[in-house]
Design a protein around this motif. Sequence first.
Motif, PDB file in Angstrom:
ATOM      1  N   SER A  16       0.806  -1.216   0.000  1.00  0.00           N
ATOM      2  CA  SER A  16       0.000   0.000   0.000  1.00  0.00           C
ATOM      3  C   SER A  16       0.844   1.273   0.000  1.00  0.00           C
ATOM      4  O   SER A  16       0.424   2.291  -0.530  1.00  0.00           O
ATOM      5  CB  SER A  16      -0.950   0.015   1.189  1.00  0.00           C
ATOM      6  N   GLY A  17       2.029   1.249   0.542  1.00  0.00           N
ATOM      7  CA  GLY A  17       2.869   2.436   0.578  1.00  0.00           C
ATOM      8  C   GLY A  17       3.838   2.559  -0.576  1.00  0.00           C
ATOM      9  O   GLY A  17       4.547   3.545  -0.699  1.00  0.00           O
ATOM     10  N   SER A  18       3.876   1.575  -1.456  1.00  0.00           N
ATOM     11  CA  SER A  18       4.864   1.585  -2.527  1.00  0.00           C
ATOM     12  C   SER A  18       4.630   2.708  -3.525  1.00  0.00           C
ATOM     13  O   SER A  18       5.585   3.282  -4.046  1.00  0.00           O
ATOM     14  CB  SER A  18       4.893   0.241  -3.246  1.00  0.00           C
ATOM     15  N   GLN A  19       3.379   3.062  -3.800  1.00  0.00           N
ATOM     16  CA  GLN A  19       3.111   4.134  -4.750  1.00  0.00           C
ATOM     17  C   GLN A  19       3.585   5.481  -4.211  1.00  0.00           C
ATOM     18  O   GLN A  19       4.101   6.302  -4.961  1.00  0.00           O
ATOM     19  CB  GLN A  19       1.630   4.207  -5.081  1.00  0.00           C
ATOM     20  N   VAL A  20       3.437   5.694  -2.943  1.00  0.00           N
ATOM     21  CA  VAL A  20       3.890   6.946  -2.341  1.00  0.00           C
ATOM     22  C   VAL A  20       5.398   7.069  -2.483  1.00  0.00           C
ATOM     23  O   VAL A  20       5.916   8.143  -2.825  1.00  0.00           O
ATOM     24  CB  VAL A  20       3.466   7.018  -0.860  1.00  0.00           C
ATOM     25  N   ILE A  21       6.108   6.000  -2.257  1.00  0.00           N
ATOM     26  CA  ILE A  21       7.566   6.013  -2.381  1.00  0.00           C
ATOM     27  C   ILE A  21       7.972   6.261  -3.824  1.00  0.00           C
ATOM     28  O   ILE A  21       8.898   7.028  -4.106  1.00  0.00           O
ATOM     29  CB  ILE A  21       8.162   4.697  -1.849  1.00  0.00           C
ATOM     30  N   GLU A  22       7.279   5.626  -4.774  1.00  0.00           N
ATOM     31  CA  GLU A  22       7.590   5.827  -6.192  1.00  0.00           C
ATOM     32  C   GLU A  22       7.374   7.285  -6.591  1.00  0.00           C
ATOM     33  O   GLU A  22       8.212   7.873  -7.290  1.00  0.00           O
ATOM     34  CB  GLU A  22       6.738   4.908  -7.052  1.00  0.00           C
ATOM     35  N   TYR A  23       6.266   7.879  -6.175  1.00  0.00           N
ATOM     36  CA  TYR A  23       6.013   9.285  -6.498  1.00  0.00           C
ATOM     37  C   TYR A  23       7.052  10.188  -5.854  1.00  0.00           C
ATOM     38  O   TYR A  23       7.500  11.164  -6.456  1.00  0.00           O
ATOM     39  CB  TYR A  23       4.608   9.700  -6.071  1.00  0.00           C
ATOM     40  N   ALA A  24       7.451   9.898  -4.641  1.00  0.00           N
ATOM     41  CA  ALA A  24       8.469  10.703  -3.962  1.00  0.00           C
ATOM     42  C   ALA A  24       9.798  10.626  -4.705  1.00  0.00           C
ATOM     43  O   ALA A  24      10.493  11.638  -4.856  1.00  0.00           O
ATOM     44  CB  ALA A  24       8.635  10.234  -2.521  1.00  0.00           C
ATOM     45  N   LEU A  25      10.161   9.445  -5.200  1.00  0.00           N
ATOM     46  CA  LEU A  25      11.395   9.299  -5.965  1.00  0.00           C
ATOM     47  C   LEU A  25      11.327  10.063  -7.282  1.00  0.00           C
ATOM     48  O   LEU A  25      12.309  10.681  -7.706  1.00  0.00           O
ATOM     49  CB  LEU A  25      11.697   7.823  -6.221  1.00  0.00           C
ATOM     50  N   ILE A  26      10.182  10.043  -7.944  1.00  0.00           N
ATOM     51  CA  ILE A  26      10.013  10.783  -9.196  1.00  0.00           C
ATOM     52  C   ILE A  26      10.150  12.280  -8.936  1.00  0.00           C
ATOM     53  O   ILE A  26      10.849  12.997  -9.666  1.00  0.00           O
ATOM     54  CB  ILE A  26       8.660  10.442  -9.850  1.00  0.00           C
ATOM     55  N   ILE A  27       9.489  12.776  -7.890  1.00  0.00           N
ATOM     56  CA  ILE A  27       9.560  14.200  -7.563  1.00  0.00           C
ATOM     57  C   ILE A  27      10.990  14.597  -7.194  1.00  0.00           C
ATOM     58  O   ILE A  27      11.476  15.652  -7.605  1.00  0.00           O
ATOM     59  CB  ILE A  27       8.574  14.538  -6.427  1.00  0.00           C
ATOM     60  N   ALA A  28      11.681  13.756  -6.449  1.00  0.00           N
ATOM     61  CA  ALA A  28      13.064  14.056  -6.074  1.00  0.00           C
ATOM     62  C   ALA A  28      13.962  14.102  -7.313  1.00  0.00           C
ATOM     63  O   ALA A  28      14.807  15.002  -7.435  1.00  0.00           O
ATOM     64  CB  ALA A  28      13.581  13.009  -5.092  1.00  0.00           C
ATOM     65  N   THR A  29      13.773  13.185  -8.242  1.00  0.00           N
ATOM     66  CA  THR A  29      14.573  13.157  -9.467  1.00  0.00           C
ATOM     67  C   THR A  29      14.334  14.407 -10.299  1.00  0.00           C
ATOM     68  O   THR A  29      15.277  15.034 -10.795  1.00  0.00           O
ATOM     69  CB  THR A  29      14.251  11.896 -10.291  1.00  0.00           C
ATOM     70  N   ILE A  30      13.082  14.797 -10.457  1.00  0.00           N
ATOM     71  CA  ILE A  30      12.758  15.994 -11.225  1.00  0.00           C
ATOM     72  C   ILE A  30      13.326  17.233 -10.539  1.00  0.00           C
ATOM     73  O   ILE A  30      13.869  18.130 -11.212  1.00  0.00           O
ATOM     74  CB  ILE A  30      11.232  16.113 -11.425  1.00  0.00           C
ATOM     75  N   SER A  31      13.248  17.306  -9.220  1.00  0.00           N
ATOM     76  CA  SER A  31      13.784  18.451  -8.484  1.00  0.00           C
ATOM     77  C   SER A  31      15.291  18.570  -8.659  1.00  0.00           C
ATOM     78  O   SER A  31      15.814  19.670  -8.890  1.00  0.00           O
ATOM     79  CB  SER A  31      13.458  18.332  -6.998  1.00  0.00           C
ATOM     80  N   ILE A  32      15.989  17.465  -8.574  1.00  0.00           N
ATOM     81  CA  ILE A  32      17.442  17.479  -8.756  1.00  0.00           C
ATOM     82  C   ILE A  32      17.788  17.901 -10.177  1.00  0.00           C
ATOM     83  O   ILE A  32      18.704  18.704 -10.396  1.00  0.00           O
ATOM     84  CB  ILE A  32      18.048  16.102  -8.408  1.00  0.00           C
ATOM     85  N   ALA A  33      17.050  17.390 -11.158  1.00  0.00           N
ATOM     86  CA  ALA A  33      17.307  17.759 -12.552  1.00  0.00           C
ATOM     87  C   ALA A  33      17.080  19.251 -12.772  1.00  0.00           C
ATOM     88  O   ALA A  33      17.862  19.909 -13.474  1.00  0.00           O
ATOM     89  CB  ALA A  33      16.414  16.940 -13.482  1.00  0.00           C
ATOM     90  N   LEU A  34      16.031  19.810 -12.178  1.00  0.00           N
ATOM     91  CA  LEU A  34      15.773  21.245 -12.321  1.00  0.00           C
ATOM     92  C   LEU A  34      16.896  22.076 -11.711  1.00  0.00           C
ATOM     93  O   LEU A  34      17.322  23.074 -12.299  1.00  0.00           O
ATOM     94  CB  LEU A  34      14.434  21.609 -11.673  1.00  0.00           C
ATOM     95  N   VAL A  35      17.371  21.693 -10.563  1.00  0.00           N
ATOM     96  CA  VAL A  35      18.466  22.431  -9.932  1.00  0.00           C
ATOM     97  C   VAL A  35      19.714  22.361 -10.799  1.00  0.00           C
ATOM     98  O   VAL A  35      20.383  23.378 -11.043  1.00  0.00           O
ATOM     99  CB  VAL A  35      18.750  21.893  -8.509  1.00  0.00           C
ATOM    100  N   VAL A  36      20.019  21.190 -11.318  1.00  0.00           N
ATOM    101  CA  VAL A  36      21.211  21.029 -12.158  1.00  0.00           C
ATOM    102  C   VAL A  36      21.071  21.852 -13.436  1.00  0.00           C
ATOM    103  O   VAL A  36      22.036  22.463 -13.897  1.00  0.00           O
ATOM    104  CB  VAL A  36      21.445  19.535 -12.484  1.00  0.00           C
ATOM    105  N   LEU A  37      19.881  21.906 -14.013  1.00  0.00           N
ATOM    106  CA  LEU A  37      19.684  22.662 -15.247  1.00  0.00           C
ATOM    107  C   LEU A  37      19.642  24.165 -15.011  1.00  0.00           C
ATOM    108  O   LEU A  37      19.989  24.942 -15.906  1.00  0.00           O
ATOM    109  CB  LEU A  37      18.394  22.211 -15.935  1.00  0.00           C
TER     110      LEU A  37
END
Length: 64
Positions: A16-37
């Motif tokens: 039940s908590g796996s989707q929350v973790i997946e979304y958090a990882l996606i958001i973290a990846t996008i945030s890091i990419a935005l900072v780098v760009l």
Amino acid sequence: MQAIPRHLRRLVRDESGSQVIEYALIIATISIALVVLLVPLTANGSYAPWIDRVLTCLAGRACS
């Protein structure tokens, strides 16, 4: 004593908590990419001049 292994098996199967973790990882990846760009767009590590340029362009004034 058999209740503990039964609870552990149920806990391992619970997804039940796996989707929350997946979304958090996606958001973290996008945030890091935005900072780098955005880092190359800044002058001397400050985002203020870049933000001022964006606001000027959005206001309809000449963009440079």
